[in-house]
Motif scaffolding. Structure first.
Motif, PDB file in Angstrom:
ATOM      1  N   SER A 133       0.811  -1.221   0.000  1.00 20.18           N
ATOM      2  CA  SER A 133       0.000   0.000   0.000  1.00 20.18           C
ATOM      3  C   SER A 133       0.843   1.269   0.000  1.00 20.18           C
ATOM      4  N   PHE A 134       2.165   1.117   0.073  1.00 21.26           N
ATOM      5  CA  PHE A 134       3.043   2.282   0.171  1.00 21.26           C
ATOM      6  C   PHE A 134       4.121   2.236  -0.899  1.00 21.26           C
ATOM      7  N   ASP A 135       5.008   3.202  -0.882  1.00 23.12           N
ATOM      8  CA  ASP A 135       6.074   3.281  -1.879  1.00 23.12           C
ATOM      9  C   ASP A 135       6.906   2.002  -1.861  1.00 23.12           C
ATOM     10  N   ALA A 136       7.165   1.491  -3.045  1.00 21.29           N
ATOM     11  CA  ALA A 136       7.875   0.212  -3.179  1.00 21.29           C
ATOM     12  C   ALA A 136       9.318   0.277  -2.696  1.00 21.29           C
ATOM     13  N   ARG A 137       9.842   1.470  -2.530  1.00 25.22           N
ATOM     14  CA  ARG A 137      11.227   1.610  -2.086  1.00 25.22           C
ATOM     15  C   ARG A 137      11.394   1.400  -0.579  1.00 25.22           C
ATOM     16  N   ILE A 138      10.290   1.364   0.142  1.00 26.76           N
ATOM     17  CA  ILE A 138      10.353   1.132   1.592  1.00 26.76           C
ATOM     18  C   ILE A 138      10.588  -0.353   1.850  1.00 26.76           C
ATOM     19  N   VAL A 139      11.684  -0.667   2.532  1.00 30.75           N
ATOM     20  CA  VAL A 139      12.045  -2.058   2.831  1.00 30.75           C
ATOM     21  C   VAL A 139      11.550  -2.417   4.227  1.00 30.75           C
ATOM     22  N   GLY A 140      10.804  -3.522   4.319  1.00 24.93           N
ATOM     23  CA  GLY A 140      10.305  -3.986   5.603  1.00 24.93           C
ATOM     24  C   GLY A 140      11.254  -4.974   6.245  1.00 24.93           C
ATOM     25  N   LEU A 141      11.465  -4.837   7.549  1.00 22.91           N
ATOM     26  CA  LEU A 141      12.376  -5.727   8.271  1.00 22.91           C
ATOM     27  C   LEU A 141      11.692  -6.286   9.520  1.00 22.91           C
ATOM     28  N   THR A 142      11.895  -7.576   9.758  1.00 25.53           N
ATOM     29  CA  THR A 142      11.399  -8.232  10.954  1.00 25.53           C
ATOM     30  C   THR A 142      12.506  -9.129  11.504  1.00 25.53           C
ATOM     31  N   GLY A 143      12.185  -9.962  12.471  1.00 21.25           N
ATOM     32  CA  GLY A 143      13.202 -10.833  13.061  1.00 21.25           C
ATOM     33  C   GLY A 143      12.629 -11.545  14.265  1.00 21.25           C
ATOM     34  N   THR A 144      13.483 -12.141  15.051  1.00 20.45           N
ATOM     35  CA  THR A 144      13.048 -12.775  16.290  1.00 20.45           C
ATOM     36  C   THR A 144      12.757 -11.694  17.318  1.00 20.45           C
ATOM     37  N   GLN A 145      12.113 -12.071  18.406  1.00 20.05           N
ATOM     38  CA  GLN A 145      11.820 -11.096  19.457  1.00 20.05           C
ATOM     39  C   GLN A 145      13.116 -10.522  20.028  1.00 20.05           C
ATOM     40  N   ALA A 146      14.118 -11.375  20.184  1.00 14.23           N
ATOM     41  CA  ALA A 146      15.400 -10.909  20.716  1.00 14.23           C
ATOM     42  C   ALA A 146      16.059  -9.900  19.774  1.00 14.23           C
ATOM     43  N   GLN A 147      15.990 -10.148  18.479  1.00 18.17           N
ATOM     44  CA  GLN A 147      16.582  -9.236  17.510  1.00 18.17           C
ATOM     45  C   GLN A 147      15.866  -7.888  17.506  1.00 18.17           C
TER      46      GLN A 147
END
Length: 219
Positions: A133-147
């Motif tokens: 839904s937003f600009d394609a240049r925005i990179v999404g990042l996730t990880g473990t809870q600790a990270q």
């Protein structure tokens, strides 16, 4: 004569004491010279810069491992939020999307990141779908809870899960709403609230990137 001599002696002692006190007061009231290395070298310095940012390892929506070194050489515009956020996060990301359009050809120097503060719900697939839904240049990042805990701590992000036993997977997350600007070397520059509109963010980015570059070139 004796009385007069004694009086003169007493007055002389009083006068000498007053003069001594004045000299001491004057000497101690003078501002002390700065003797820091910066002053000696005559170099312009910034003081009081908060220690924001640091090493992290996360995963992008396409499954690639991403660290703080991945985007070295580019300016980073980082927002911390979560996909179930009712208003703050979509507003901030929409404003960033507008800012990227307004920023023009210099956009290539800038990498916007959206880092989740809710990794339990924000999987790679969930974030990838949300960011459509937003600009394609925005990179999404996730990880473990600790990270995620590590990176939010390093960036001093306020995060509080308002979760109860009855809420299940439907719970809000209180969090700060700032956009963090980091320079190409990974050094913190400044923040702006995500609620600022796209035009204001674009103008702010130009000012911050220009002034920061000038300062570093002169130091």
């Amino acid at each position: 004569m004796k009385l007069t001599s004694k009086l003169i002696l007493v007055l002389s002692l009083i006068a000498a004491t007053v003069v001594a006190l004045v000299v001491v007061w004057y000497a101690t009231s003078l501002p002390r010279a700065v003797t820091s290395q910066s002053a000696v070298l005559g170099k312009a310095t910034r003081t009081g810069t908060p220690a924001i940012g640091g090493p992290f390892t996360l995963v992008s929506t396409n499954g690639e491992s991403v660290t703080d070194q991945t985007f070295r050489g580019k300016w980073l515009l980082i927002f911390f939020g979560y996909t179930s956020c009712p208003d703050l996060c979509p507003t901030a990301l929409a404003n960033v999307s507008v800012a990227l359009e307004k920023f023009g050809p210099d956009t290539g120097r800038l990498q916007p990141l959206f880092i989740t503060v809710d990794p339990q719900r924000d999987t790679r697939e969930v974030m990838a779908n949300y960011l459509k839904s937003f600009d394609a240049r925005i990179v999404g990042l996730t990880g473990t809870q600790a990270q995620i805990d590590q990176v939010t701590k390093e960036y001093r992000v306020y995060v509080a899960l308002d979760k109860s036993e009855k809420s299940g997977d439907d719970y809000p997350v209180s969090h700060s709403g700032y956009l963090y600007l980091m320079d190409p070397k990974g050094t913190f520059v400044n923040v702006i609230e995500g609620k600022e509109d796209g035009d204001a963010i674009a103008t702010w980015l130009r000012q911050q990137m220009t002034s920061s570059t000038r300062w570093r070139n002169s130091s």
